[in-house]
Scaffold this motif. Structure first.
Motif, PDB file in Angstrom:
ATOM      1  N   UNK A 196       0.843  -1.202   0.000  1.00 53.88           N
ATOM      2  CA  UNK A 196       0.000   0.000   0.000  1.00 53.88           C
ATOM      3  C   UNK A 196       0.877   1.251   0.000  1.00 53.88           C
ATOM      4  N   UNK A 198       2.816   3.704  -1.846  1.00 56.00           N
ATOM      5  CA  UNK A 198       3.012   4.143  -3.227  1.00 56.00           C
ATOM      6  C   UNK A 198       4.379   4.800  -3.434  1.00 56.00           C
ATOM      7  N   UNK A 199       4.943   5.382  -2.377  1.00 56.19           N
ATOM      8  CA  UNK A 199       6.306   5.909  -2.504  1.00 56.19           C
ATOM      9  C   UNK A 199       7.247   4.761  -2.869  1.00 56.19           C
ATOM     10  N   UNK A 236      -8.768   2.935  -4.354  1.00 56.12           N
ATOM     11  CA  UNK A 236      -8.296   3.323  -3.023  1.00 56.12           C
ATOM     12  C   UNK A 236      -6.841   3.745  -2.984  1.00 56.12           C
ATOM     13  N   UNK A 237      -6.329   4.237  -4.109  1.00 53.41           N
ATOM     14  CA  UNK A 237      -4.912   4.570  -4.188  1.00 53.41           C
ATOM     15  C   UNK A 237      -4.708   6.073  -4.214  1.00 53.41           C
ATOM     16  N   UNK A 238      -3.646   6.530  -3.589  1.00 51.16           N
ATOM     17  CA  UNK A 238      -3.241   7.916  -3.772  1.00 51.16           C
ATOM     18  C   UNK A 238      -1.846   7.892  -4.380  1.00 51.16           C
ATOM     19  N   UNK A 241       4.055  10.678  -2.874  1.00 51.57           N
ATOM     20  CA  UNK A 241       4.208  12.064  -2.434  1.00 51.57           C
ATOM     21  C   UNK A 241       4.921  12.933  -3.472  1.00 51.57           C
ATOM     22  N   UNK A 242       5.947  12.382  -4.124  1.00 58.00           N
ATOM     23  CA  UNK A 242       6.645  13.184  -5.151  1.00 58.00           C
ATOM     24  C   UNK A 242       5.730  13.538  -6.298  1.00 58.00           C
TER      25      UNK A 242
ATOM     26  N   UNK B 178      -3.803  -0.455   5.792  1.00 55.55           N
ATOM     27  CA  UNK B 178      -4.925   0.121   5.037  1.00 55.55           C
ATOM     28  C   UNK B 178      -4.483   0.656   3.691  1.00 55.55           C
ATOM     29  N   UNK B 179      -5.414   0.616   2.735  1.00 54.09           N
ATOM     30  CA  UNK B 179      -5.122   1.225   1.443  1.00 54.09           C
ATOM     31  C   UNK B 179      -5.081   2.743   1.646  1.00 54.09           C
ATOM     32  N   UNK B 180      -4.418   3.463   0.737  1.00 57.02           N
ATOM     33  CA  UNK B 180      -4.252   4.909   0.948  1.00 57.02           C
ATOM     34  C   UNK B 180      -5.571   5.651   1.165  1.00 57.02           C
ATOM     35  N   UNK B 181      -6.624   5.277   0.450  1.00 55.47           N
ATOM     36  CA  UNK B 181      -7.902   5.967   0.639  1.00 55.47           C
ATOM     37  C   UNK B 181      -8.463   5.679   2.031  1.00 55.47           C
ATOM     38  N   UNK B 182      -8.332   4.422   2.462  1.00 59.55           N
ATOM     39  CA  UNK B 182      -8.793   4.045   3.790  1.00 59.55           C
ATOM     40  C   UNK B 182      -8.007   4.771   4.858  1.00 59.55           C
ATOM     41  N   UNK B 208       5.570  11.770   6.362  1.00 61.80           N
ATOM     42  CA  UNK B 208       4.799  12.802   5.664  1.00 61.80           C
ATOM     43  C   UNK B 208       3.438  12.945   6.338  1.00 61.80           C
ATOM     44  N   UNK B 248       9.689  12.857   2.744  1.00 57.86           N
ATOM     45  CA  UNK B 248      10.078  12.986   1.331  1.00 57.86           C
ATOM     46  C   UNK B 248      10.357  14.449   0.982  1.00 57.86           C
ATOM     47  N   UNK B 249       9.449  15.326   1.413  1.00 63.38           N
ATOM     48  CA  UNK B 249       9.562  16.741   1.032  1.00 63.38           C
ATOM     49  C   UNK B 249      10.847  17.364   1.557  1.00 63.38           C
ATOM     50  N   UNK B 252      13.837  15.934  -0.399  1.00 59.70           N
ATOM     51  CA  UNK B 252      13.947  16.534  -1.730  1.00 59.70           C
ATOM     52  C   UNK B 252      14.545  17.935  -1.637  1.00 59.70           C
TER      53      UNK B 252
END
Ligand SMILES: Nc1ncnc2c1ncn2[C@@H]1O[C@H](COP(=O)(O)OP(=O)(O)OP(=O)(O)O)[C@@H](O)[C@H]1O
Ligand SMILES: [Mg+2]
Lengths: 266, 278
Positions: A196, A198-199, A236-238, A241-242, B178-182, B208, B248-249, B252
């Motif tokens: 889960x 994504x990064x 359900x994905x985002x 962050x980049x 959990x999935x990102x939306x959850x 983050x 991350x921010x 970077x």
């Protein structure tokens, strides 16, 4: 021929939940690192268990590295596929880390020299050096996860399937994991990572499969996986962050930090 | 000012038969209504901190406790965990640990805690419905708890906790599966609880997320508190960057040689990257 293929796979648990809608799940994967993402309950773990023969489909064909899974026992599959469960406690039962990691190649009756080499390399790659004699249950959850990963790698399988290896991992561990899967990928292995994070997907996995409500909604380069907002929402994905930052400042889509910095400098 | 929610005074704790303390020299005062993020690498002692605040250490785990852990005015030695659980809820790192094993259906599992505490049936029903709705598992109400996917199980664990209506929430990586939306949905729920005055102590690796949500961050390393303060301040410290990591921010901005202090959140980061370097 692709290295992993599923053709019209239908499966339901005894409770009756139909995991993959008609006409069933069809998917082809090549060697290299692939991320498998999608909402909770999408059917990711079920898919990984079908690949190793732990669950059997009601109909459809599954081939993994030239093996017809329906004609192969779980034990025989284990020679080819290294697997980790989402919950490491489902698979750890030996009394020391070393015994746990040695279990696989020993049961597979690998020659002693291979066992030793595989175990030593896996322990090192998983950051467990110095913890060989510790009882796995005296380790924290994230370290138990690493013991499970080491166990999967010790028999030097050509296919590696990891169910949420990023779970509970701190940043250094995610870096180690990234190096590990990228190395396995560059060695020509087939690596499937359910996650889960994504990064992590953007940093470590060139290919992404998006599974949503049991159906494949995207399969292709990770660089294009986060473009379709509607699809992301449904699954359900985002985005990483980049990717969000790049979008916020009007840069073209980036999925990892190196890409972002290169694009930004231009 | 009202009494603080959680106070650690010179706390050290060693698990039964462990050669070393898992946490040492912990001094921490969390006011009622704060939302504190706790982070740090493996073995930093984050989960132990939660177990101590709940009283499970030492009541359940044995071991040796030095100093004093006081939650809502009562020292942990002076109260049983079952009594504490009326006001304080702990979400375990592994949701499997949370499931009672005594109930066959998801909605019954959510009702289990309030039932054990003698809450009136009509009230239980209302709480169960609300809790399942908040975490998005209403559709799974009739399923068996052990037939859920990992993320569904973690949602169930959180619902069980919310049904107790605790004043202090101790959350050990509440959205790790959990999935990102959850995850975003759960954080919405927590924001609501925070606004209504609930105290939240939340262990989290996703820096983050922590920086976006928590006004205060406690960074731990090898059983000790390394830094305690506002996100921007904590993650601009070199020791923290080195030993805990950085969002991350921030990373970077450092790689791009943007001037310090570096941003820790998306909005600040976008601003920093848009501003031409003089
Ligand atoms: N043992 C089981 N018995 C009955 N149903 C199950 C069982 N395990 C999973 N399911 C159901 O099958 C569907 C797919 O579950 P699966 O575990 O494959 O999801 P997942 O994509 O891995 O989700 P997560 O991200 O939460 O781990 C879900 O609806 C789940 O509730
Ligand atoms: Mg799963």
């Amino acid at each position: 021929m692709p290295d992993i293929s599923l053709e019209k796979v239908l499966f339901s648990y005894p409770g009756g939940v139909e995991v993959y809608p008609e006409p069933g799940l069809t998917l082809a994967l090549e060697s290299g690192v692939t991320a498998l993402v999608g909402e909770n309950g999408a059917g990711k773990t079920t898919l990984t268990k079908l690949l190793i023969g732990l669950l059997r489909p009601r109909s459809g064909d599954i081939n993994v590295a030239g093996l017809d899974v329906s004609k192969t026992t779980v034990a025989a599959m284990a020679k080819t596929v290294g697997y980790t469960f989402q919950n490491p406690d489902d698979q750890l039962f030996e009394r020391t880390v070393k015994a746990e990691v040695t279990f696989g190649p020993r049961v597979l009756k690998r020659p002693p020299a291979d066992v030793e080499r595989g175990v030593a390399a896996a322990i090192k790659a998983c950051g467990l050096a110095g913890k060989e004699d510790v009882h796995p249950h005296d380790l924290g959850l994230s370290e138990r996860k690493w013991v499970a990963i080491a166990s999967a790698l010790a028999s030097e399988p050509s296919v590696v399937v990891l169910d949420e290896p990023t779970l509970g991992q701190d940043y250094p561990s995610r870096q180690r994991l990234r190096e590990l899967v990228m190395r396995l990928g560059s060695e020509g292995k087939i690596v499937l990572v359910v996650t889960h994070d994504m990064d992590f997907v953007g940093e470590a996995c060139p290919t992404t499969v998006v599974l949503s409500h049991g159906a494949v909604r995207y399969a292709g380069p990770t660089s294009n996986a986060f473009g379709d907002r509607a699809l992301l929402k449904e699954a359900g994905i985002e985005p990483p962050h980049v990717t969000e930052l790049a979008q916020a400042i009007g840069l073209r889509q980036c999925v990892n930090e190196a890409e972002f910095l290169a694009t930004w400098r231009r | 000012m009202s009494e603080p929610a959680v106070v650690f005074e010179d706390v050290g704790y060693a698990y039964e038969e462990a050669p070393h303390e898992a946490v040492s020299d912990i001094n921490l005062r969390i006011e009622a209504g704060e939302w504190v993020g706790v982070t740090g690498p493996t073995n930093a002692g984050k989960s132990t901190l939660c177990l101590l605040a709940m009283g499970l250490a030492p009541h359940f785990f044995g071991g040796k406790l030095r100093g004093k852990v006081t939650v809502l005015g009562t020292e942990s030695r002076a109260i049983k965990v079952i009594e504490r659980s009326t006001d304080v809820g702990l979400l375990f790192q592994n949701p499997f640990t949370q499931i009672s094993g005594a109930r066959e259906r998801v909605h019954e599992e959510v009702a289990f805690g309030p039932e054990c505490h003698g809450v009136a049936p009509a009230e239980i029903e209302a709480r169960v419905g609300e809790a399942m709705d908040l975490v998005g598992i209403s559709a799974l109400a009739a399923r068996h708890p052990l037939d859920l996917s990992g993320g569904q199980l973690q949602r169930l664990a959180l619902a069980s906790l919310l049904a107790m209506r605790p004043k202090v929430l101790l959350l050990d990586e509440p959205t790790s599966q959990l999935d990102p939306a959850g995850t975003a949905a759960i954080f919405e729920v927590l924001s609501g609880l925070h606004q209504s005055g609930i105290t939240i102590v939340m262990v989290e690796h996703r820096l983050e997320t922590l920086c976006e949500l928590c006004p205060r961050i406690v960074a731990m390393v090898t059983g000790r508190i390394l830094a305690d303060g506002a996100p921007q301040e904590v993650f601009n410290r070199e020791v923290v960057q080195e030993r805990v990591g950085l969002p991350v921010y921030t990373r970077l901005a450092r790689s791009a040689a943007l001037p310090a202090p570096r941003p820790v959140r998306l909005s600040e980061s976008a601003k920093a990257f848009r501003t031409p370097i003089a």
